[in-house]
Write a protein that holds these residues in place. Sequence first.
Motif, mmCIF file in Angstrom:
data_model
loop_
_atom_site.group_PDB
_atom_site.id
_atom_site.type_symbol
_atom_site.label_atom_id
_atom_site.label_comp_id
_atom_site.label_asym_id
_atom_site.label_seq_id
_atom_site.Cartn_x
_atom_site.Cartn_y
_atom_site.Cartn_z
ATOM 1 N N ALA A 145 0.871 -1.305 0.100
ATOM 2 C CA ALA A 145 0.108 0.055 -0.017
ATOM 3 C C ALA A 145 0.721 1.128 0.001
ATOM 4 C CB ALA A 145 -1.230 -0.001 1.112
ATOM 5 N N TYR A 164 1.084 4.061 -3.147
ATOM 6 C CA TYR A 164 0.891 5.391 -2.637
ATOM 7 C C TYR A 164 1.944 6.247 -3.224
ATOM 8 C CZ TYR A 164 -1.502 9.070 -0.126
ATOM 9 O OH TYR A 164 -2.493 10.194 0.120
ATOM 10 N N TYR A 167 1.890 9.407 -6.320
ATOM 11 C CA TYR A 167 2.471 10.670 -6.309
ATOM 12 C C TYR A 167 3.825 11.031 -7.119
ATOM 13 C CZ TYR A 167 0.007 12.616 -2.196
ATOM 14 O OH TYR A 167 -1.096 13.093 -1.385
ATOM 15 N N GLU A 221 -4.373 12.409 -6.249
ATOM 16 C CA GLU A 221 -5.798 12.157 -6.055
ATOM 17 C C GLU A 221 -6.185 11.064 -6.241
ATOM 18 O OE1 GLU A 221 -5.505 14.446 -10.072
ATOM 19 O OE2 GLU A 221 -4.369 14.484 -8.243
ATOM 20 N N ALA A 276 -4.197 8.078 -5.576
ATOM 21 C CA ALA A 276 -3.439 7.465 -4.591
ATOM 22 C C ALA A 276 -4.252 6.860 -3.636
ATOM 23 C CB ALA A 276 -2.388 8.074 -3.969
ATOM 24 N N THR A 277 -5.154 7.514 -3.150
ATOM 25 C CA THR A 277 -5.999 6.866 -2.161
ATOM 26 C C THR A 277 -6.990 5.652 -2.662
ATOM 27 O OG1 THR A 277 -6.189 8.617 -0.690
ATOM 28 C CG2 THR A 277 -7.612 7.086 -0.303
ATOM 29 N N VAL A 284 -4.680 2.472 -3.482
ATOM 30 C CA VAL A 284 -4.279 1.765 -2.411
ATOM 31 C C VAL A 284 -5.609 1.179 -1.756
ATOM 32 C CG1 VAL A 284 -3.646 2.108 0.020
ATOM 33 C CG2 VAL A 284 -2.519 3.424 -1.716
ATOM 34 N N VAL A 285 -6.738 1.837 -1.778
ATOM 35 C CA VAL A 285 -7.868 1.165 -1.237
ATOM 36 C C VAL A 285 -8.278 -0.169 -1.913
ATOM 37 C CG1 VAL A 285 -10.410 1.389 -0.570
ATOM 38 C CG2 VAL A 285 -8.794 3.016 0.127
#
Length: 373
Positions: free
Chosen positions: A168, A172, A176, A182, A184-185, A188-189
């Motif tokens: 994760a 992330y 970047y 924007e 990245a989250t 990762v999720v």
Amino acid sequence: MAEGTTLILCIDRDDDLGYKAGLASPVVGREACLNAASALALADPEDSDVNAIFQAVKTYDELKERGEEVEVAILTGNHMHMLEGDRKIAADLDDVIARTDAEACVLISDGAEDEYILPIVQSRLSVTSIRRVIVTQMPNLEGTYYIIKKLLDDPKISRMVLIPLGLAMLIYATAYLIGYPEGATIVVVGALGIYLLLKGLGFDEFFSYSVNSLQVALRRGKITFVSYITAILFFIVGVIIGLYSLLVYYTEEGILLYLLTFFYGGIGWFTAAGIIASVGRIIDVYMNEIEDLGRVIVLPFFISAIGIIVYGTSIYMLSLSHIEKFPYPEFNGLNVAMYAMVGGLFLAFVGVYIQSLINRWIEKKGENTAITP
């Protein structure tokens, strides 16, 4: 030994006895169990299985003093592969029963994990008692920290916890780095969601079995080793391309479109990986186990069919979402989906037909071999 023997059975499902002390299962007899406990205690004095073994010997002595016919044994599984370990426990238990004529069992366990094999024991013996051994520890902050540290040192737990966290963080940082913070989250999720889904569906056991098969293929010099390594590389590329596709065609339409976008980018590589692995398997079966050729010959056809259908479906669903810069408008997306569905079904039928031809050929070859003196 007379009939009616009660077996005092200590279970070490994760095989700390073999992994740490180098002892093979089954261990039968009081002296053998004491020696095993001593060896494990010298290898790792903090292992709870040491206490469980001593408790098994103590229970054996108590029942022996009452004049009962008893025997004590230790069974171990597999440290890294629970499925294979449970099968080993079942086979070793059959061996111990044959050697001791046991009819009943007292199960000694150091935790709930070892009790997962209770149905295996009950299918062979009457379990008259279960004794869980709990080691008393000081309930302070230092003790809690030490327990967590020991858990993370265990390779099974560290793989389950540290790998997804590290992955994760890597995803992330990569998001970047390529200038798309924007997303990245979301990435990762999504990656953690895929991991938890695979874990929940038991695919971790499948991957463990695949790694074990890869090791066997390397030791025996089979072509599947090369094909599996190539397939793994293709799969990794597919994951990277799928995540990149997710970043390029990012939309706020929901998790279903995230998955479709990921598969749109990576399904070609995933399909190629499956085909390469299955072709290597077919070659090895043809050279060494030709009677099983009919069972594996259909794999590349089915894998190709699934890949084509998933690719076409993802294109159609994404075209309906009017994603900016997506190369397929709605009309073309529907055409691609229809062609993919027909092509996938055609490949599946071809695979089944070839499988039937191969099975008839193998059957005919077997009959000719049986007739030839």
